[in-house]
Design an enzyme around this catalytic site. Structure first.
Site, PDB file in Angstrom:
ATOM      1  CB  ALA A 222       2.835 -28.234 -19.547  1.00 40.54           C
ATOM      2  CB  THR A 223      -2.604 -27.602 -20.546  1.00 41.50           C
ATOM      3  OG1 THR A 223      -2.396 -28.985 -20.815  1.00 41.50           O
ATOM      4  CG2 THR A 223      -3.782 -27.117 -21.374  1.00 41.50           C
TER       5      THR A 223
ATOM      6  CB  SER B 191       4.454 -30.057 -16.553  1.00 45.21           C
ATOM      7  OG  SER B 191       3.663 -30.796 -15.662  1.00 45.21           O
TER       8      SER B 191
ATOM      9  CG  HIS C 151       1.763 -33.478 -13.297  1.00 49.91           C
ATOM     10  ND1 HIS C 151       1.400 -34.696 -13.830  1.00 49.91           N
ATOM     11  CD2 HIS C 151       1.403 -32.550 -14.195  1.00 49.91           C
ATOM     12  CE1 HIS C 151       0.827 -34.484 -15.015  1.00 49.91           C
ATOM     13  NE2 HIS C 151       0.817 -33.195 -15.253  1.00 49.91           N
TER      14      HIS C 151
ATOM     15  CB  CYS D 237      -9.517 -50.351 -28.241  1.00 52.61           C
ATOM     16  SG  CYS D 237     -10.247 -51.039 -29.723  1.00 52.61           S
TER      17      CYS D 237
END
Lengths: 132, 405
Positions: B75-76, B203, B205, B329
């Protein structure tokens, strides 16, 4: 985030969690950090004859922040105010092997120590001057 | 601590492969190894046939024509190809793109890249429930707007955008509509015709298919033109050169076929998990907040803020469970999630959020265990939290002058 065993130990078995009466003249309270930054530490000391006989903390923050403040209370207990004043963030960071991105947690712990001592001293200004 | 012992609740990050899809892939690594673009022998034909069957399964799930499916690496790449490809082809006519501030990083970063090339990008804010404001979208479209890129389902908070309404607005104004459907494909019904979608990123996955493959739907009627990012042998209608990875295509196709068969039952099951989990946590804990609309969301995603406890310390307490946090974090930037901030979630609450993902292999017993563990750890950390203590004493945390650092 992978932590060292010492951080995990202090996170899972935090030493000296709790609160002391902040209105007691022998108690000094330090509250540092900010909720918006993701960490706040409250560190309290109870002083008897210039010696820290009790230290308590409560911390909102990541595992490193909890471990740093837990360790700080452990190191402060039994020390004189002058000795406790000398605890450095770098010693905390080194002992816990904090990664660079977590060094600020140890800085916050040092700030909390100083703030608690400062609070105690300002509450007992008169007496300290008398003793001198 | 071995990670394999952790219970998996991070289905938005990725999914395990469905064994049925994996089984179909395996022969294409070994005996059926032909280059699908070899036209002169049976090895090539065999691979090509398998790829075309896969392409048809993927097209079927979004009611597209198989010829409109372009295989990519994921998808990227699809998002890059859609946005840069449109900008490159039509850029001398129109220069303006509209997207959301809550898009995936690969859409936002692609848009930033185009800004550096002189394009103008409008990053629309979202409403407090995470949904786009359609009136604002309408009023943001200009004469030189070429493309609206709005995701179908948000990866962090799971909310579903009103895709059909956006498609109608774009069609009325003669603007191309691209949607990043990485989190939506196979999870909600999608129909490129009724929703008037021109380009859609997919995508494999995220739907129990293999990693390393995705697709871009590119409308043919009326025809959308793209300039390719990768040049070469002209495969995939010239939009994406390179030899297709037959096993990955086959696994992707089978995953799509299975999703089409199971989507209704799976969503019912996930909906019951979602309701159970939210009701159990709400009964057990005060001061928790669901991020994003409760109803307009895929049932497999719940993003929750636990006031007065920090997200990373929560994760550390839940070390037997695999989860993601919206807290600073866990990221290298130390900034809390930009998606939560875009919803107007205050920074102090953004630091306390976790994303719970349920999927095909999640069981009710696992969800029950998760709920029990989350309540335990939140209670333990609140006992340790100075903010919780102050809140219980009735102190307004906002009244305190915090020393930021």
């Amino acid at each position: 985030m992978s932590y060292t065993e010492r951080v995990i130990d202090h996170y899972e078995n935090p030493r000296n969690v709790g609160s002391l009466d902040k209105n007691d003249p022998n108690v000094g309270t330090g509250l540092v950090g900010a909720p918006s930054c993701g960490d706040v530490m409250k560190l309290q000391i109870k002083v008897n004859n210039g010696v820290i006989e009790e230290a308590k903390f409560k911390t909102f923050g990541c595992g490193s922040a909890i471990a740093s403040s837990s360790l700080a209370t452990e190191w402060m207990k039994g020390k004189s105010l002058d000795e406790a004043q000398k605890i450095k963030n770098i010693e905390i960071a080194h002992y816990l092997s904090l990664p660079p991105v977590k060094i600020h947690c140890s800085v916050l712990a040092e700030d909390a120590i100083k703030a608690a001592i400062e609070d105690y001293k300002s509450k007992n200004k008169g007496e300290m001057a008398d003793a001198a | 601590m071995t990670s394999s012992k952790q219970l998996y609740f991070d289905y938005q990050a990725t999914t395990p492969m469905d064994p049925r899809a994996l089984a179909l892939m395996l022969p294409y690594f070994t005996e059926k190894f032909g280059n699908p673009h070899s036209k002169s022998h049976s090895y090539g034909w065999e691979s090509e046939d398998a790829i075309e069957a896969a392409r048809a399964h993927i097209a079927h799930l979004i009611k597209a024509d198989p010829k409109e499916i372009i295989f990519t690496s994921g998808a990227t790449e699809s998002n890059n190809l859609a946005i840069k490809g449109i900008a490159d082809f039509y850029g001398d006519q129109k220069r303006h793109i509209i997207t959301l501030s809550t898009e995936h990083k690969c859409v936002l970063d692609t848009c930033r890249h185009l800004e550096q090339k002189g394009f103008e990008v409008t990053y629309l804010p979202v409403l407090q429930n995470g949904i786009v404001d359609l009136d604002l979208l309408k009023s943001s479209i200009r004469a030189d707007t070429m493309l609206v890129s709005i995701m179908a389902v948000n990866n962090e908070i799971g909310v579903i955008q009103p895709i059909a309404e956006i498609g109608q607005i774009c069609r009325d104004r003669n603007v191309f509509f691209h949607t990043d459907a990485a989190q939506a494909f196979g999870k909600i019904p999608l129909d490129v015709e009724s929703m008037q979608i021109d380009l859609m990123s997919i995508s494999a996955h995220k739907i129990y298919g293999p990693k390393g493959i995705g697709a871009l739907y590119v409308r043919r009627k009326p025809r959308i033109r793209l300039n390719a990012l990768i040049n070469g042998g002209g495969q995939e209608r010239g939009m994406r050169s390179g030899t297709l990875p037959t096993p990955l295509c086959v696994g992707f196709g089978e995953a799509a076929r299975l999703a089409a068969l199971e989507i209704v039952d799976e969503n019912k099951r996930l909906e019951s998990f979602k309701n159970y989990f939210w009701e159990t946590l709400s009964a057990g804990l005060k001061d928790i907040y669901l991020n994003g609309d409760f109803n307009n969301r895929i049932p497999g995603n719940l993003n929750i803020s636990f006031a007065y406890v920090e997200g990373e310390s929560l994760l550390m307490g839940l070390k037997d469970i695999a989860l993601s946090s919206g807290s600073a974090c866990t990221s290298s930037s130390l900034e809390p999630s930009y998606v939560l901030r875009a919803l107007g979630v205050e920074e102090e609450l953004a630091h306390t959020s976790l994303r719970f993902g349920f999927g095909r292999f999640t069981t009710l017993e696992e969800v029950e265990f998760l709920a029990k563990r989350v309540i335990e750890v939140v209670e333990k950390l609140r006992e340790m939290s100075p903010l919780w203590e102050m809140a219980q004493e009735g102190i307004d945390l906002k009244s305190i002058e915090w020393a930021g650092h």
